[in-house]
Enzyme design. Structure first.
Site, mmCIF file in Angstrom:
data_model
loop_
_atom_site.group_PDB
_atom_site.id
_atom_site.type_symbol
_atom_site.label_atom_id
_atom_site.label_comp_id
_atom_site.label_asym_id
_atom_site.label_seq_id
_atom_site.Cartn_x
_atom_site.Cartn_y
_atom_site.Cartn_z
ATOM 1 N N GLY A 72 0.897 -1.411 0.083
ATOM 2 C CA GLY A 72 0.064 -0.069 0.069
ATOM 3 C C GLY A 72 0.849 1.256 0.057
ATOM 4 O O GLY A 72 2.125 1.143 0.129
ATOM 5 N N ASN A 73 0.084 2.476 -0.213
ATOM 6 C CA ASN A 73 0.776 3.695 -0.375
ATOM 7 C C ASN A 73 -0.144 4.738 -0.270
ATOM 8 O O ASN A 73 -1.248 4.611 -0.376
ATOM 9 C CB ASN A 73 1.801 3.972 -1.549
ATOM 10 C CG ASN A 73 1.387 3.179 -2.762
ATOM 11 O OD1 ASN A 73 0.304 3.359 -3.290
ATOM 12 N ND2 ASN A 73 2.165 1.861 -2.996
ATOM 13 N N HIS B 71 -5.070 -7.278 -7.143
ATOM 14 C CA HIS B 71 -4.264 -6.517 -6.687
ATOM 15 C C HIS B 71 -4.647 -5.899 -5.140
ATOM 16 O O HIS B 71 -4.555 -6.141 -4.032
ATOM 17 C CB HIS B 71 -3.760 -5.300 -7.388
ATOM 18 C CG HIS B 71 -2.581 -4.556 -7.374
ATOM 19 N ND1 HIS B 71 -1.778 -3.901 -8.008
ATOM 20 C CD2 HIS B 71 -2.122 -4.138 -5.858
ATOM 21 C CE1 HIS B 71 -0.915 -3.224 -7.261
ATOM 22 N NE2 HIS B 71 -1.256 -3.217 -6.126
ATOM 23 N N HIS C 296 -3.899 3.877 -1.582
ATOM 24 C CA HIS C 296 -3.951 2.611 -2.077
ATOM 25 C C HIS C 296 -3.799 1.348 -1.085
ATOM 26 O O HIS C 296 -2.679 1.596 -0.389
ATOM 27 C CB HIS C 296 -2.703 2.681 -3.087
ATOM 28 C CG HIS C 296 -2.444 1.231 -3.611
ATOM 29 N ND1 HIS C 296 -3.552 0.382 -4.177
ATOM 30 C CD2 HIS C 296 -1.422 0.473 -3.827
ATOM 31 C CE1 HIS C 296 -3.036 -0.744 -4.623
ATOM 32 N NE2 HIS C 296 -1.794 -0.749 -4.467
ATOM 33 N N TYR D 61 -25.688 1.262 2.290
ATOM 34 C CA TYR D 61 -25.888 2.816 1.963
ATOM 35 C C TYR D 61 -24.538 3.592 2.218
ATOM 36 O O TYR D 61 -24.440 4.628 1.536
ATOM 37 C CB TYR D 61 -26.645 3.748 3.005
ATOM 38 C CG TYR D 61 -26.062 3.810 4.338
ATOM 39 C CD1 TYR D 61 -26.161 2.970 5.321
ATOM 40 C CD2 TYR D 61 -25.608 5.160 4.530
ATOM 41 C CE1 TYR D 61 -25.239 3.284 6.489
ATOM 42 C CE2 TYR D 61 -25.081 5.652 5.649
ATOM 43 C CZ TYR D 61 -24.892 4.572 6.826
ATOM 44 O OH TYR D 61 -24.527 4.925 7.961
ATOM 45 N N TYR E 72 -18.232 14.472 0.798
ATOM 46 C CA TYR E 72 -17.125 13.689 0.166
ATOM 47 C C TYR E 72 -16.826 14.153 -1.261
ATOM 48 O O TYR E 72 -15.614 13.753 -1.738
ATOM 49 C CB TYR E 72 -17.448 12.249 0.182
ATOM 50 C CG TYR E 72 -17.384 11.479 1.479
ATOM 51 C CD1 TYR E 72 -16.134 10.606 1.635
ATOM 52 C CD2 TYR E 72 -18.267 11.389 2.524
ATOM 53 C CE1 TYR E 72 -15.905 10.043 2.893
ATOM 54 C CE2 TYR E 72 -18.099 10.661 3.638
ATOM 55 C CZ TYR E 72 -16.776 10.040 3.898
ATOM 56 O OH TYR E 72 -16.804 9.349 5.216
ATOM 57 N N SER F 123 7.173 5.504 -3.333
ATOM 58 C CA SER F 123 6.587 4.381 -3.798
ATOM 59 C C SER F 123 6.815 4.033 -5.127
ATOM 60 O O SER F 123 6.516 4.687 -5.974
ATOM 61 C CB SER F 123 5.152 4.448 -3.277
ATOM 62 O OG SER F 123 4.469 3.670 -3.872
ATOM 63 N N SER F 124 6.685 2.839 -5.414
ATOM 64 C CA SER F 124 6.592 1.910 -6.687
ATOM 65 C C SER F 124 5.418 2.398 -7.572
ATOM 66 O O SER F 124 5.511 2.218 -8.693
ATOM 67 C CB SER F 124 7.028 0.614 -6.682
ATOM 68 O OG SER F 124 6.026 -0.064 -6.143
ATOM 69 N N GLU F 125 4.544 3.032 -6.820
ATOM 70 C CA GLU F 125 2.998 3.159 -7.486
ATOM 71 C C GLU F 125 2.819 4.787 -7.395
ATOM 72 O O GLU F 125 1.876 5.126 -7.742
ATOM 73 C CB GLU F 125 1.844 2.652 -6.729
ATOM 74 C CG GLU F 125 1.880 1.157 -6.597
ATOM 75 C CD GLU F 125 1.406 0.375 -7.993
ATOM 76 O OE1 GLU F 125 1.419 1.306 -9.028
ATOM 77 O OE2 GLU F 125 1.422 -0.716 -7.820
ATOM 78 N N HIS G 112 -4.107 -2.900 0.085
ATOM 79 C CA HIS G 112 -4.437 -4.479 -0.405
ATOM 80 C C HIS G 112 -5.482 -5.058 0.522
ATOM 81 O O HIS G 112 -5.051 -6.143 1.067
ATOM 82 C CB HIS G 112 -2.915 -5.270 -0.181
ATOM 83 C CG HIS G 112 -2.058 -4.640 -1.344
ATOM 84 N ND1 HIS G 112 -0.697 -4.857 -1.105
ATOM 85 C CD2 HIS G 112 -2.103 -3.459 -2.203
ATOM 86 C CE1 HIS G 112 -0.169 -4.103 -2.392
ATOM 87 N NE2 HIS G 112 -0.908 -3.613 -2.888
HETATM 88 ZN ZN LIG Z 1 -0.318 -2.371 -4.444
#
Ligand SMILES: [Zn+2]
Length: 212
Positions: free
Chosen positions: A28-29, A157, A95, A116, A211, A74-76, A97
């Site tokens: 995650g990131n 993923h 992000h 909801y 939101y 991060s690689s993402e 997992h």
């Molecule tokens: Zn990931």
């Protein structure tokens, strides 16, 4: 320190993400885009969240050049930058997992509007087709899959959420993981679940305006 507040927030939510089980290990990131400064703060690659400090968060310009922080982002990074470039309503990306969302993504299933709280994501959550982690192709599929939404699953993923603030992006990631768990439980019980009606979703979206 540049973007001190953003970096502190990322550290706080990174630890929370690990404690809440939304990620395992260094997965995650999290990032925040400061639009006024045109700078992105993002978690470093493969770093233990438990010992993470604000100075470890990498700061880059919008072209991806490192401005501050040691080590690599991060690689993402591409997965985060594509939303900042194309979605003016998104200034933070999370992000994960998380287990139930990732389970659905392994079946190429999204999260239907069965509860909801799905309104926090703007409606049902799609599952974007599989692409290899860390690639621009994955980023592109995530962007397409999240059109008119604030969350998308990535096949085999995990999950990506985006909002104006990290607090909201994190909240969306948590809520969608919860609904993914409900959906899998209902499926396991052999129940055919009808999604909420379009009219009700429109009503809920008006209620969840904070939101947007
Ligand atoms: Zn990931």
């Amino acid at each position: 320190m540049i973007l001190a507040g953003e970096r502190e927030s990322i550290v706080k939510y990174s630890k929370q993400m690990l404690k809440s089980g939304l990620v395992v290990g260094t997965g995650g990131n999290i990032s925040i885009y400061n639009r006024e400064e045109n700078l992105i703060a993002i978690t470093p690659g493969s770093r233990d969240y438990l010992t993470l400090e604000a100075k470890d968060i990498i700061v880059l310009d919008s072209d991806g050049r490192i401005v501050d922080g040691e080590g690599s982002p991060s690689s993402e990074l591409a997965l985060h930058r594509i939303f900042y470039k194309n979605r003016e309503d998104i200034s933070s990306v999370v992000h994960t997992h998380s287990f139930h969302a990732a389970s659905l993504s392994c079946m190429n299933k999204g999260v239907p509007a069965i509860h909801y709280l799905i309104a926090c994501a703007g409606g049902d959550v799609r599952c974007a087709p599989y692409e290899t982690f860390g690639t621009s192709e994955l980023a592109q599929q995530a962007l397409l899959g999240m059109e008119a939404r604030r969350c998308v699953l990535l096949a085999r993923h995990g999950l990506v959420s985006g909002a104006r603030t990290l607090e909201k992006a994190y909240s969306i990631a948590s809520h969608i993981e919860y609904i993914a768990g409900l959906y899998l439980t209902c499926l396991s019980a052999g129940q055919d679940i009808q999604p909420l009606s379009v009219e009700e979703l429109e009503k809920l979206n008006r209620e969840f305006v904070s939101y947007q």
